[in-house]
Design an enzyme around this catalytic site. Structure first.
Site, PDB file in Angstrom:
ATOM      1  N   VAL B  13     -49.635  31.389 -60.310  1.00 21.76           N
ATOM      2  CA  VAL B  13     -48.294  31.512 -60.877  1.00 21.76           C
ATOM      3  C   VAL B  13     -47.705  30.131 -61.149  1.00 21.76           C
ATOM      4  CG1 VAL B  13     -45.977  32.453 -60.539  1.00 21.76           C
ATOM      5  CG2 VAL B  13     -47.968  33.724 -59.717  1.00 21.76           C
ATOM      6  N   GLY B  14     -47.974  29.176 -60.265  1.00 25.61           N
ATOM      7  CA  GLY B  14     -47.474  27.819 -60.474  1.00 25.61           C
ATOM      8  C   GLY B  14     -48.020  27.228 -61.764  1.00 25.61           C
ATOM      9  N   THR B  15     -49.303  27.459 -62.011  1.00 27.29           N
ATOM     10  CA  THR B  15     -49.914  26.963 -63.247  1.00 27.29           C
ATOM     11  C   THR B  15     -49.268  27.608 -64.466  1.00 27.29           C
ATOM     12  OG1 THR B  15     -51.996  26.639 -62.070  1.00 27.29           O
ATOM     13  CG2 THR B  15     -52.112  26.744 -64.474  1.00 27.29           C
ATOM     14  N   GLU B 126     -36.845  37.419 -59.402  1.00 23.52           N
ATOM     15  CA  GLU B 126     -37.357  38.380 -60.392  1.00 23.52           C
ATOM     16  C   GLU B 126     -38.862  38.555 -60.268  1.00 23.52           C
ATOM     17  OE1 GLU B 126     -35.520  40.207 -62.996  1.00 23.52           O
ATOM     18  OE2 GLU B 126     -37.459  41.188 -62.737  1.00 23.52           O
ATOM     19  N   VAL B 129     -41.080  41.234 -57.691  1.00 22.04           N
ATOM     20  CA  VAL B 129     -41.366  42.656 -57.912  1.00 22.04           C
ATOM     21  C   VAL B 129     -41.733  42.881 -59.383  1.00 22.04           C
ATOM     22  CG1 VAL B 129     -40.508  45.021 -57.733  1.00 22.04           C
ATOM     23  CG2 VAL B 129     -39.638  43.266 -56.171  1.00 22.04           C
ATOM     24  N   GLY B 184     -62.517  40.481 -58.740  1.00 22.66           N
ATOM     25  CA  GLY B 184     -61.296  39.692 -58.568  1.00 22.66           C
ATOM     26  C   GLY B 184     -60.010  40.501 -58.677  1.00 22.66           C
ATOM     27  N   GLU B 187     -58.304  41.427 -53.173  1.00 27.69           N
ATOM     28  CA  GLU B 187     -58.551  40.261 -52.333  1.00 27.69           C
ATOM     29  C   GLU B 187     -59.686  40.544 -51.348  1.00 27.69           C
ATOM     30  OE1 GLU B 187     -56.125  37.539 -51.976  1.00 27.69           O
ATOM     31  OE2 GLU B 187     -54.539  38.317 -53.265  1.00 27.69           O
ATOM     32  N   ASP B 198     -47.776  45.524 -49.376  1.00 21.40           N
ATOM     33  CA  ASP B 198     -47.188  44.790 -50.497  1.00 21.40           C
ATOM     34  C   ASP B 198     -46.161  45.670 -51.218  1.00 21.40           C
ATOM     35  OD1 ASP B 198     -47.392  42.609 -52.737  1.00 21.40           O
ATOM     36  OD2 ASP B 198     -47.805  44.494 -53.775  1.00 21.40           O
ATOM     37  N   LYS B 202     -41.960  45.263 -51.666  1.00 21.52           N
ATOM     38  CA  LYS B 202     -41.278  45.320 -52.961  1.00 21.52           C
ATOM     39  C   LYS B 202     -40.201  46.401 -52.987  1.00 21.52           C
ATOM     40  CE  LYS B 202     -45.245  43.401 -55.456  1.00 21.52           C
ATOM     41  NZ  LYS B 202     -46.537  43.752 -56.091  1.00 21.52           N
TER      42      LYS B 202
END
Lengths: 437, 437
Positions: B13-15, B126, B129, B184, B187, B198, B202
């Site tokens: 996500v950072g990328t 944002e 979720v 992939g 996990e 998870d 949410k």
């Protein structure tokens, strides 16, 4: 701090709006700071579904938009005038505007937003598209960082209701329209809905936000659903499609993203064959659905009730809430909130429909000659129209009924081929020409 | 005005976030005023998909959250620590937070939002979720004037992918999980996804926003999909259902809306039989879909990519944009924007799962005795469980396989009936107990 709003109009949406504002328990607590200070109506005597103190009601709409007590004018009159003039007067008086009026915004948006920019007020219009479905706010905010590639939507409930019933019952357009009018799902004058004009207003508004430019409403290519017949729905079904009235705004795939002013967009409303597996194929009855595609988001879909008192009022009041929230944060703000205001300067370049590249479905009636399909194929080939299938489906009287589905073709080429085909002696008519999504 | 942001984490996500911020043409022009000033990573040597000047990169995350130059800290580390402590430190330094970290927010949201309220900073989530699907912003803004009745969502892509493949291929859970891990989509340690944890994070977050109260994560009743077998999917299909892992937050229909603090809500995550005609039934593969029901909106549906670098980054950057837009409007604002901040004080009352009223599907293995169905019926009747259907579907070895579908029953009564049924000599086992939407 209390914000005073005035409602212009107390019809379906006005009534829904008043109901929310008069019954705030369990809703966002900011609503408790919003007061209905004036309600402009055409007649004071009409019985109303919602109880408002008589002293709030007035037929003097001019007084409302110049009344110094009013912070936000909520325009729910519909129609072009006096809605447009009243909005402009209210803006000139420094009042914020919330409106559900897609007709005014799609035609006079440039004038209205320019005036609002100058006066430093907000013009909010979540309710103008998709009824209660949040789509304007998400486009401005949550999706605003994307490069939007396309918006494809079922944005008119009346036509979707008619097409859904045609699909389910096998009826013809005129009969189901008459029944829809009887049931209140279509207006006495159904033109704006069935000829696609309402959908054109809405896609013009969405495109303006998505592509950050002004739109000339006349640039939207617009076809309604009068030409869709029960036969087409049956043939489409056999081919794996349903027929929907789609409104499409799409960035031209050939254009580069570097200079938005140089690129062209497509803007069109027309009945369309939609594959049954597509998410819009299952949006039925009066529901609306809007697919937004962009980078890097991919595809997101919003669906829900596209009209009605409560849902549309939900959108109206959420706009009021948004303005109130920003004002509450700081009444002395030096500038408008950039995600809620609108300062487009340039007009989007809209490509002519003849440049569209799409698949087509067409239905022909011809003499029952053995060579007809060959003639069709030759004419299409000459104009570079590549065919996916040509099927003689059956007969209408003594005429053979032939359905053609093309691969992707340039619309201009396809139309030229049709012009030639119309001159063939064996071809009686071409009752339907529909695009395929 | 330029806003300086720091990224904590440069993973998937950072990328994606950095890519959007480094390539702003064709996006909201406000992005040009946002600068990546620092990037905190675990290793400086790791090859990266995105090119950032080396001098921005650091492994000293503490320095980042105390650096006076940074306006907004974007926490994309995942996991509980050091994410939580770093966020709290950043907040204490007056920095705004954007995070995709549902685990931290669902567990420590009270602590984090209380600190943010005190420091006068925003905490935006944002991306926590629904990946790129706008749902938090619409709940806060466009839908904020509604009384929300329920949120029902497919909010975990991994389990939806597994269930979709089980549905299509007829495979068993363990085999498809193994294949999903290889590809992939799951996990190496799949617990958080397949056991529903998870999704529980949410729905706790969504419920907190929708019902304007704090949620204790331990109040979410949580069942995963390990118990769903290929046989159940086949039987559900025959009955007109697909099986989905749903996360549900619902206002108790018995409660009045007048005092939100007195009412109870349901909060649960479990595999569920969903009618094929329901909009969530067609949300497949890794896609997410969220249905929001409220008054007066009715039902709106949001769907799209629930995870992935680009979509999640779209949500992250839209939060950055929202903060920048509010700050740009007035840096000296006296208070936080009330629709973007969060100041819940009370905890929601969550009803125990035994009070849930729902339909059930259960599959029994029993001796092939003629009286077994009669015994089942008697036990259910004794506990006020009304049955819609009881069908002996076939055999597994020498055991008869019986599928029961109930009408609406109180879960507590149903469980008592099952306890009694388990003591019946003819009953071997109850391999599946699933709720029906």
């Amino acid at each position: 701090m209390v914000f005073k709003i005035a409602l212009l109009g107390l019809g379906t949406v006005g009534t829904g709006t008043a109901k929310i504002l008069l019954d705030t328990a369990g809703r966002n607590p900011l609503l408790q700071g919003i007061e209905i200070a004036k309600v402009g109506v055409r007649s004071l005597d009409k019985p109303r579904e919602v109880q408002l103190p008589l002293e709030l009601m007035t037929t003097d709409l001019e007084e409302i938009v110049t009344n110094p007590e009013i912070d936000i004018v909520v325009e729910l009159l519909g129609g072009l005038e006096p809605a447009r003039s009243l909005m402009l007067k209210a803006i000139a008086q420094g009042k914020h505007i919330v409106t559900a009026n897609k007709a005014v915004i799609s035609r006079y948006g440039d004038e209205i937003f320019a005036a609002a920019e100058e006066a430093g007020v907000y013009v909010m219009l979540e309710a103008a598209v998709g009824g209660g479905i949040p789509v304007i706010q998400p486009l401005k905010q949550a999706l605003g960082v994307n490069r939007i590639h396309s918006i494809t939507g079922i944005v008119n409930g009346t036509t979707n209701y008619i097409l859904t019933r045609m699909q389910r019952e096998g009826g013809e357009f005129a009969d189901i329209l008459a029944d829809a009018q009887r049931l209140g799902y279509a207006e006495a004058d159904p033109t704006a809905d069935v000829d696609g004009l309402d959908a054109a207003d809405k896609i013009a508004i969405l495109a303006s936000i998505a592509f950050a430019g002004r739109i000339k409403l006349s640039d939207v290519h617009c076809e309604g659903i009068r030409q869709v017949s029960a036969a087409d729905i049956v043939y489409a079904e056999k081919l794996g499609f349903v027929i929907k009235l789609l409104a499409v705004a799409k960035r031209d795939p050939m254009a580069t993203g570097d200079n938005p002013k140089s690129e062209t967009i497509q803007l069109r409303v027309h009945p369309t064959l939609v594959a049954k597996t597509h998410p819009l194929a299952s949006i039925n009855d009066v529901y609306n659905g809007i697919v937004v595609e962009g980078e890097p988001i991919g595809q997101v879909i919003f669906s829900g009730p596209g009209a009605g008192s409560g849902p549309t009022a939900s959108a109206v009041v959420s706009d009021i809430l948004n303005i109130a929230a920003v004002l509450k944060t700081d009444l002395e703000a030096k500038q408008l909130h950039p995600l809620l205001s609108c300062a487009h300067q340039h007009y989007c370049n809209v490509a002519p429909i003849s440049d569209l590249v799409t698949r087509f479905y067409a239905r022909f009636l011809s003499q029952d000659h053995p060579g007809v399909i060959g003639h069709l194929g030759t004419s299409f080939g000459k104009h570079h129209v590549s065919l996916e299938s040509v099927v003689q489906i059956g007969f209408q009287g003594n005429l053979a009924e032939i359905v053609v589905v093309t691969h992707d073709v340039r619309e201009g080429n396809f139309r030229e081929a049709l012009d030639e085909i119309r001159t063939l002696e064996a071809v009686d008519s071409i009752p339907s020409i529909l695009r395929v999504l």
